[in-house]
Design an enzyme around this catalytic site. Sequence first.
Site, PDB file in Angstrom:
ATOM      1  N   SER A  32     -13.237  -8.425   0.472  1.00  0.00           N
ATOM      2  CA  SER A  32     -13.748  -9.080   1.658  1.00  0.00           C
ATOM      3  C   SER A  32     -14.115  -8.130   2.807  1.00  0.00           C
ATOM      4  O   SER A  32     -14.843  -8.538   3.705  1.00  0.00           O
ATOM      5  CB  SER A  32     -12.719 -10.090   2.171  1.00  0.00           C
ATOM      6  OG  SER A  32     -11.545  -9.424   2.613  1.00  0.00           O
ATOM      7  N   SER A  78      -9.276  -6.171  -1.231  1.00  0.00           N
ATOM      8  CA  SER A  78     -10.378  -6.230  -0.260  1.00  0.00           C
ATOM      9  C   SER A  78     -10.727  -4.940   0.456  1.00  0.00           C
ATOM     10  O   SER A  78     -11.742  -4.882   1.138  1.00  0.00           O
ATOM     11  CB  SER A  78     -10.089  -7.296   0.788  1.00  0.00           C
ATOM     12  OG  SER A  78     -10.469  -8.544   0.298  1.00  0.00           O
ATOM     13  N   LYS A 116     -12.780  -4.585  11.305  1.00  0.00           N
ATOM     14  CA  LYS A 116     -13.012  -5.827  10.550  1.00  0.00           C
ATOM     15  C   LYS A 116     -12.768  -7.016  11.472  1.00  0.00           C
ATOM     16  O   LYS A 116     -11.791  -7.020  12.220  1.00  0.00           O
ATOM     17  CB  LYS A 116     -12.086  -5.862   9.330  1.00  0.00           C
ATOM     18  CG  LYS A 116     -12.355  -7.024   8.373  1.00  0.00           C
ATOM     19  CD  LYS A 116     -11.464  -6.933   7.130  1.00  0.00           C
ATOM     20  CE  LYS A 116     -11.686  -8.076   6.160  1.00  0.00           C
ATOM     21  NZ  LYS A 116     -10.846  -7.964   4.949  1.00  0.00           N
TER      22      LYS A 116
HETATM   23  N1  GLN Z   1     -10.900 -11.125  -3.606  1.00  0.00           N
HETATM   24  C1  GLN Z   1      -9.549 -11.531  -3.403  1.00  0.00           C
HETATM   25  C2  GLN Z   1      -9.519 -12.915  -2.824  1.00  0.00           C
HETATM   26  O1  GLN Z   1     -10.544 -13.483  -2.698  1.00  0.00           O
HETATM   27  C3  GLN Z   1      -8.829 -10.571  -2.516  1.00  0.00           C
HETATM   28  C4  GLN Z   1      -9.215 -10.714  -1.091  1.00  0.00           C
HETATM   29  C5  GLN Z   1      -8.483  -9.796  -0.174  1.00  0.00           C
HETATM   30  O2  GLN Z   1      -7.894  -8.806  -0.598  1.00  0.00           O
HETATM   31  N2  GLN Z   1      -8.475 -10.173   1.073  1.00  0.00           N
HETATM   32  O3  GLN Z   1      -8.504 -13.447  -2.491  1.00  0.00           O
END
Ligand code: GLN
Length: 484
Positions: free
Chosen positions: A142, A166, A67
């Site tokens: 994400s 995410s 990532k």
């Molecule tokens: N979707 C959540 C956010 O936007 C979690 C994102 C994540 O776990 N990095 O914060």
Amino acid sequence: MELCDLGIKELKDVFAKGEASAEDAVKSVIARVRAKNGSIGAYVSFDEEAALALARENPKSVPVAVKDLINVKGQPCTCGSKILEGYTSPYDATVIANMKKAGFIPAGRVNMDEFAMGSSTENSALAVTRNPYDVSRVPGGSSGGSAAAVGGDMCIAALGTDTGGSIRQPASFCNIVGVKPSYGRVSRYGVTAFASSLDQVGPMAKCVDDAAVLLGAIAGRDPRDGTTPSLPVPDYAAALEGASLKGVKIGLPKEYSRMDGMDGEVKRITDEAVERCAGAGAEIVEVSLPHSEYAMAVYYIIAPAEASANLARFDGVRYGHRSKDASDVYSLYVKSRAEGFGAEVKRRIIMGTYVLSSGYYDAYYLRAQKVRTLIRRDFDEAFAKCDALLTPCAPTPAFKLGEVQDPLTMYLNDLFTIPSSLAGVCAAAVPAGFAADTRLPVGVQFICGAFEEEKLLKVSKAFENATGTARDLAAAAGKIPSVF
Ligand code: GLN
């Protein structure tokens, strides 16, 4: 099947038989990426020479997609943001160093929502990533690039990060296994911080065995990350031998079955998963997580608060993008940040700064921390009655690109994943079936207590045995990830 279609365990078997080398595997991944990335957009960069050189150094190493917020020396690390344009990592993150020691090599960098804020990868400033099971849909986020790369057989396995869901939500959307380790299980050194009390790196893989071996490779104490205790790292992969659900107590949080907005097929597949567990000998018990209903509100105070502090370092001076028309140091900060950050990141910084500001701190931040303690206690009480919780991963299967415009609706994707993140416990997304209407993959989530990854992986493996692997499920549904 090409080498890039294989998982970690399968590839290692091929190496053991002397039928191929790491270089062959990297070449196979590169060929697949060249062929498919135009339509899937999982990768944002790929230092082919670096990956091939590492493969030649260690002919039995397994390539892993990374990532784009995990630092790998000499490579870009954009975090999906314009603000890190032109930045090159000066060192390897601990997870990368650990991975290399365990016979894995970083190969290619995959897309993500900007600074990991989002649930669809649409917040990336770099590229559009598509779901390999339906290119009109998002891969989730994400860690959407990681999930699309694994689900679309554009890599062997990948690393993602999870702050509020995410790893798990994109894993569910792309028919793969994703593990969010307990807070502190994996070092965050060299991983660009979003919300420091929540962030964890974890494996995203084609089956539970692969997730276990990759987790074992990255986990453990790191003197450079004070949140990592010196608890030994069990041999997770070996522990999966003979994994069974017999006598295992699976808890169903009663609040989760009544949540609004849940897709009918997600509900059906989750109910079916419960029956499969029971059929495999598990005892199903009802538990309660009464404070979960506040989790979303608590998360959207704590995570932006921490993000606003973490992202203060991106000021146009030390990293990446620097505004060309600044006249003094103040306008350099303001303009570099205004030009470099996208809308969602700005929204979080504004929210986070607000809840931390004097006069509001007690009303929002401090209060949220107190409710977080109550949420954590709910989990302690639930785990006194069961070994693992079973819940949906996300309320719906993958949605269409551009379909969700309103940030609040986007935030609701993490309804089932945020409470366990706040509690700091470990959780896994495991493929569970395909929706009958859309023929899209759906995963379920297992949750275990803090540092109970071994138990979590055993339960996940036993469930996989009872349900079929991701590949079995895709074949049964007649769905082969889009090949172009
Ligand atoms: N979707 C959540 C956010 O936007 C979690 C994102 C994540 O776990 N990095 O914060």
